[in-house]
Design an enzyme around this catalytic site. Structure first.
Site, PDB file in Angstrom:
ATOM      1  N   SER A  38      43.208  31.810  45.150  1.00  0.00           N
ATOM      2  CA  SER A  38      42.585  30.916  44.168  1.00  0.00           C
ATOM      3  C   SER A  38      42.966  29.459  44.397  1.00  0.00           C
ATOM      4  O   SER A  38      44.037  29.150  44.928  1.00  0.00           O
ATOM      5  CB  SER A  38      42.998  31.313  42.744  1.00  0.00           C
ATOM      6  N   GLU A  39      42.065  28.568  43.985  1.00  0.00           N
ATOM      7  CA  GLU A  39      42.291  27.130  44.042  1.00  0.00           C
ATOM      8  C   GLU A  39      41.849  26.511  42.718  1.00  0.00           C
ATOM      9  O   GLU A  39      41.184  27.180  41.914  1.00  0.00           O
ATOM     10  CB  GLU A  39      41.517  26.518  45.217  1.00  0.00           C
ATOM     11  N   TRP A  49      47.420  29.085  40.608  1.00  0.00           N
ATOM     12  CA  TRP A  49      47.681  30.354  39.919  1.00  0.00           C
ATOM     13  C   TRP A  49      48.401  31.349  40.832  1.00  0.00           C
ATOM     14  O   TRP A  49      48.079  32.526  40.864  1.00  0.00           O
ATOM     15  CB  TRP A  49      46.383  30.964  39.368  1.00  0.00           C
ATOM     16  N   THR A 103      51.246  33.651  41.721  1.00  0.00           N
ATOM     17  CA  THR A 103      52.403  34.395  41.244  1.00  0.00           C
ATOM     18  C   THR A 103      53.502  34.329  42.294  1.00  0.00           C
ATOM     19  O   THR A 103      53.242  34.544  43.476  1.00  0.00           O
ATOM     20  CB  THR A 103      52.032  35.859  40.970  1.00  0.00           C
ATOM     21  N   ASP A 150      40.378  44.848  46.248  1.00  0.00           N
ATOM     22  CA  ASP A 150      40.017  46.157  45.709  1.00  0.00           C
ATOM     23  C   ASP A 150      41.269  46.973  45.400  1.00  0.00           C
ATOM     24  O   ASP A 150      41.380  47.604  44.343  1.00  0.00           O
ATOM     25  CB  ASP A 150      39.130  46.917  46.697  1.00  0.00           C
ATOM     26  N   GLU A 152      43.301  38.780  39.093  1.00  0.00           N
ATOM     27  CA  GLU A 152      42.599  39.615  40.085  1.00  0.00           C
ATOM     28  C   GLU A 152      41.102  39.737  39.776  1.00  0.00           C
ATOM     29  O   GLU A 152      40.490  40.779  39.998  1.00  0.00           O
ATOM     30  CB  GLU A 152      43.226  41.016  40.158  1.00  0.00           C
TER      31      GLU A 152
END
Length: 387
Positions: A134-135, A164, A166, A247, A370
């Protein structure tokens, strides 16, 4: 107040080894997680040493082949271990899922030389991973990512920002999905970036509603140089690598959601059996007992759904639709069950004296990470209408 030890769930396990793994996981939850979860969450402390303990116990390598240092366990077993961890402390369950996700690219698409060089440390717990997709301007629209990696001789030079993340700022390696070519999915590749790389920095951790002991931060790549031998797969294969990992990662989130929901239900049942009103336990009142029954039914349904998807994965069948269904249903279930657990405890549920309010705050993020649950519905719908 610390959460009560989760009650053992009656499980269908494929082997004696799997049963021993679940017993070991419960022991670690009781000894290492439950005594410190509430205090560390309140203080925002990141429990790095717990992941080392899990690695030493073999719990960070479960779904990967023995040939690369893995535990060679079916996903069906791995996910139930995740559920047990999340029932004890969601930050650890979700952190384990993220670490497993971050190893996926190398374990699945890496060359034999790359796997031999880096996987043992990853799977043994010496190296904690993070997954960088993610960006700030591209979350679910992953094909629009902008972080670039330009080839300069024997190195790639990375510039851009990931969001974001983790374990951002605390991870030892970052499986980073970056743009090496044209716009769109064909120009995306995967690079394994060391956590101590020069010109790589992390912003201060986000101030979140819950999961305070799990740092989430932006990562800034300001001319980070990465050796070309850290390219995983081929140039232009990164989008395929990312989707394959997601997935499986969605099943990890589903299992964590059911673990959290189970912990909330266990607390609600215990409280309802001891709290007296009008001369009898409140669990005897039909309105409340029906609420507990619905909570338990939703949890059992969610567990069955994620395990069915895991079995498809273990059998080599397509499971993308089923993973989206499991992530959607299980995380919505966690939100409903934790909210109802607060209601069962009444005023006490709204205080920090009991972990119910923490469970409710933590459940919300599972509907977002996710791929939001709206995106899961989109994925499911496309499978139904496009074949």
């Amino acid at each position: 107040m610390n959460a009560a030890p989760p009650k053992p769930v009656e499980r269908r396990l494929p082997s004696d080894e799997a049963r021993e793994l679940l017993a070991l996981t419960r022991e670690l939850v009781h000894r290492e997680l439950l005594p410190r979860a509430a205090e560390d969450e309140a203080a925002g402390r990141f429990p790095r040493e717990v992941f080392r303990t899990l690695g030493e116990a073999g719990l960070l390598s479960l779904p990967y082949p023995e040939a690369v240092g893995g535990g060679d366990q079916p996903y069906e077993v791995y996910l139930q271990v995740l559920e047990e961890l999340a029932a004890g402390w969601l930050a650890i369950g979700l952190g384990t899922s993220v670490h497993t996700l971050s190893c996926h690219a190398l374990a699945t698409f890496g060359s034999p030389e790359q796997r031999e060089r880096w996987l043992p440390g990853m799977l043994g717990g010496e190296q904690l991973g993070a997954y960088c997709l993610s960006e700030p301007q591209s979350g679910s629209d992953a094909a629009a990512l902008r972080t670039r990696a330009d080839r300069e001789g024997a190195e790639y030079v990375l510039r851009g920002t990931k969001a974001w993340i983790t374990h951002g700022g605390r991870a030892d390696f970052y499986s980073s999905i970056v743009r090496t070519g044209e716009d769109g999915p064909r120009g995306i590749s995967c690079l394994l970036v060391p956590g101590d790389a020069e010109h790589l920095s992390a912003a201060p951790p986000e101030h979140k509603m819950g999961m305070n002991s799990s740092p989430t931060a932006q990562l800034h790549f300001d001319g980070v140089r990465v050796a070309a031998d850290r390219l995983v797969g081929e140039e232009g294969q990164g989008f395929q690598i990312a989707l394959a990992a997601l997935d499986s990662g969605r099943l990890g989130i589903a299992a964590c959601a059911i673990g959290l929901a189970q912990a909330a239900l266990d607390q609600a049942v215990e409280y309802a059996g001891t709290r007296q009103q009008f001369g009898r336990p409140i669990a005897d009142f039909q309105g409340l007992s029906f609420m507990l029954a619905d909570m338990a039914t939703q949890i059992e349904a969610g567990r069955a759904l994620y395990l069915a998807a895991a079995c498809r994965r273990d059998e080599g069948l397509a499971f993308s639709k089923q993973a989206a269904m499991a992530k959607l249903f299980c995380t919505d279930t966690a939100m409903r069950v934790t909210t109802d657990a607060v209601q069962v405890l009444g005023g006490y549920g709204y205080t920090q004296d009991f972990p119910a309010e923490r469970f409710m705050r933590e459940a919300k993020v599972l509907q977002i990470v996710e791929g939001t649950n709206q995106i899961q519905r989109l994925v499911i719908g496309r499978h139904l209408t496009r074949g």
